[in-house]
Scaffold this motif. Structure first.
Motif, mmCIF file in Angstrom:
data_model
loop_
_atom_site.group_PDB
_atom_site.id
_atom_site.type_symbol
_atom_site.label_atom_id
_atom_site.label_comp_id
_atom_site.label_asym_id
_atom_site.label_seq_id
_atom_site.Cartn_x
_atom_site.Cartn_y
_atom_site.Cartn_z
ATOM 1 N N GLU A 1 0.838 -1.201 0.000
ATOM 2 C CA GLU A 1 0.000 0.000 0.000
ATOM 3 C C GLU A 1 0.869 1.245 0.000
ATOM 4 O OE1 GLU A 1 -2.713 -2.448 3.143
ATOM 5 O OE2 GLU A 1 -0.664 -1.707 3.357
ATOM 6 N N SER A 2 0.291 2.314 -0.490
ATOM 7 C CA SER A 2 0.965 3.609 -0.437
ATOM 8 C C SER A 2 -0.098 4.700 -0.454
ATOM 9 C CB SER A 2 1.913 3.773 -1.622
ATOM 10 O OG SER A 2 1.202 3.698 -2.847
ATOM 11 N N GLY A 3 0.314 5.895 -0.025
ATOM 12 C CA GLY A 3 -0.551 7.052 -0.168
ATOM 13 C C GLY A 3 -1.191 7.583 1.095
ATOM 14 N N GLY A 4 -0.982 6.949 2.226
ATOM 15 C CA GLY A 4 -1.562 7.481 3.451
ATOM 16 C C GLY A 4 -0.852 8.757 3.873
ATOM 17 N N GLY A 5 -1.358 9.373 4.924
ATOM 18 C CA GLY A 5 -0.729 10.588 5.430
ATOM 19 C C GLY A 5 -1.671 11.416 6.264
ATOM 20 N N LEU A 6 -1.275 12.658 6.457
ATOM 21 C CA LEU A 6 -2.035 13.609 7.270
ATOM 22 C C LEU A 6 -2.702 14.624 6.354
ATOM 23 C CD1 LEU A 6 -2.756 14.961 10.012
ATOM 24 C CD2 LEU A 6 -0.560 16.166 9.842
ATOM 25 N N VAL A 7 -3.977 14.868 6.594
ATOM 26 C CA VAL A 7 -4.721 15.832 5.778
ATOM 27 C C VAL A 7 -5.723 16.539 6.667
ATOM 28 C CG1 VAL A 7 -6.481 14.146 5.108
ATOM 29 C CG2 VAL A 7 -5.992 16.087 3.609
ATOM 30 N N GLN A 8 -6.067 17.748 6.299
ATOM 31 C CA GLN A 8 -7.066 18.484 7.057
ATOM 32 C C GLN A 8 -8.470 18.029 6.662
ATOM 33 O OE1 GLN A 8 -6.289 22.686 6.403
ATOM 34 N NE2 GLN A 8 -5.112 22.790 8.303
ATOM 35 N N ALA A 9 -9.397 18.204 7.571
ATOM 36 C CA ALA A 9 -10.792 17.870 7.283
ATOM 37 C C ALA A 9 -11.251 18.603 6.022
ATOM 38 C CB ALA A 9 -11.675 18.226 8.464
ATOM 39 N N GLY A 10 -11.968 17.869 5.190
ATOM 40 C CA GLY A 10 -12.421 18.428 3.918
ATOM 41 C C GLY A 10 -11.464 18.163 2.773
ATOM 42 N N GLY A 11 -10.282 17.676 3.096
ATOM 43 C CA GLY A 11 -9.282 17.426 2.075
ATOM 44 C C GLY A 11 -9.436 16.071 1.412
ATOM 45 N N SER A 12 -8.456 15.737 0.591
ATOM 46 C CA SER A 12 -8.503 14.504 -0.188
ATOM 47 C C SER A 12 -7.185 13.746 -0.072
ATOM 48 C CB SER A 12 -8.765 14.817 -1.663
ATOM 49 O OG SER A 12 -9.992 15.492 -1.840
ATOM 50 N N LEU A 13 -7.291 12.449 -0.236
ATOM 51 C CA LEU A 13 -6.125 11.566 -0.284
ATOM 52 C C LEU A 13 -6.421 10.438 -1.248
ATOM 53 C CD1 LEU A 13 -4.850 10.968 3.386
ATOM 54 C CD2 LEU A 13 -3.598 12.093 1.531
ATOM 55 N N ARG A 14 -5.353 9.872 -1.794
ATOM 56 C CA ARG A 14 -5.494 8.725 -2.678
ATOM 57 C C ARG A 14 -4.629 7.604 -2.140
ATOM 58 N NH1 ARG A 14 -5.961 7.644 -8.581
ATOM 59 N NH2 ARG A 14 -4.439 6.052 -9.162
ATOM 60 N N LEU A 15 -5.232 6.459 -1.915
ATOM 61 C CA LEU A 15 -4.499 5.263 -1.503
ATOM 62 C C LEU A 15 -4.350 4.337 -2.706
ATOM 63 C CD1 LEU A 15 -6.196 4.388 1.915
ATOM 64 C CD2 LEU A 15 -4.287 5.939 1.458
ATOM 65 N N SER A 16 -3.192 3.713 -2.793
ATOM 66 C CA SER A 16 -2.942 2.756 -3.867
ATOM 67 C C SER A 16 -2.430 1.459 -3.280
ATOM 68 C CB SER A 16 -1.921 3.311 -4.862
ATOM 69 O OG SER A 16 -2.413 4.467 -5.500
ATOM 70 N N CYS A 17 -2.711 0.382 -3.977
ATOM 71 C CA CYS A 17 -2.276 -0.939 -3.529
ATOM 72 C C CYS A 17 -1.902 -1.757 -4.758
ATOM 73 C CB CYS A 17 -3.384 -1.624 -2.750
ATOM 74 S SG CYS A 17 -3.031 -3.326 -2.266
ATOM 75 N N ALA A 18 -0.721 -2.340 -4.714
ATOM 76 C CA ALA A 18 -0.253 -3.182 -5.809
ATOM 77 C C ALA A 18 -0.151 -4.620 -5.336
ATOM 78 C CB ALA A 18 1.096 -2.689 -6.310
ATOM 79 N N ALA A 19 -0.728 -5.521 -6.093
ATOM 80 C CA ALA A 19 -0.700 -6.935 -5.755
ATOM 81 C C ALA A 19 0.298 -7.665 -6.639
ATOM 82 C CB ALA A 19 -2.088 -7.540 -5.917
ATOM 83 N N SER A 20 0.977 -8.625 -6.050
ATOM 84 C CA SER A 20 1.908 -9.456 -6.815
ATOM 85 C C SER A 20 1.858 -10.877 -6.276
ATOM 86 C CB SER A 20 3.334 -8.899 -6.732
ATOM 87 O OG SER A 20 3.785 -8.891 -5.390
ATOM 88 N N GLY A 21 2.344 -11.818 -7.080
ATOM 89 C CA GLY A 21 2.335 -13.208 -6.652
ATOM 90 C C GLY A 21 1.336 -14.031 -7.445
ATOM 91 N N SER A 22 0.725 -14.992 -6.781
ATOM 92 C CA SER A 22 -0.206 -15.920 -7.448
ATOM 93 C C SER A 22 -1.605 -15.320 -7.480
ATOM 94 C CB SER A 22 -0.222 -17.249 -6.696
ATOM 95 O OG SER A 22 1.081 -17.803 -6.631
#
Length: 116
Positions: free
Chosen positions: A6-27
């Motif tokens: 996973e990536s993309g977490g963090g600190l943001v003020q109320a009303g703001g936006s964030l994008r989380l991403s997740c990459a899968a690998s393996g079987s």
């Protein structure tokens, strides 16, 4: 076995936006579901949003019309666009993958903190 990063977490003020991403690998099976759960200390992990390989989505009532989940089947990635964030969205967010046999894998989690 499937690994999730996973990536993309963090600190943001109320009303703001964030994008989380997740990459899968393996079987990775072509038929699967990927999604995001979140957990705060002392509470059970709860589903935020999920999407299957056919593109069908499911959202928690608390995030409907604010969060959007999407995926790229060719890249085995899933994203969570979060907008109009509220302090109660603060949690550790976990990416998950579930195959057609019901076997699930989890990411390590990424912290999302929304300040008031």
């Amino acid at each position: 076995q499937v690994q999730l990063v996973e990536s993309g977490g963090g600190l943001v003020q109320a009303g703001g936006s964030l994008r989380l991403s997740c990459a899968a690998s393996g079987s990775i099976f072509s038929i699967n579901a990927m999604g995001w759960y979140r957990q705060v200390p002392g509470k059970q992990r709860e589903l935020v949003a999920a999407i299957n390989s056919g593109g069908n989505t499911n959202y928690a009532d608390s995030v409907k019309r604010r969060f959007t989940i999407s995926r790229d089947n060719a890249k085995n990635t899933v994203n969570l666009e979060m907008s109009s964030l509220k302090p109660e969205d603060t949690a550790v967010y976990y990416c998950t993958y579930t195959d057609s046999y019901g076997s699930s894998s989890w990411g390590q989690g990424t912290q999302v903190t929304v300040s008031s």
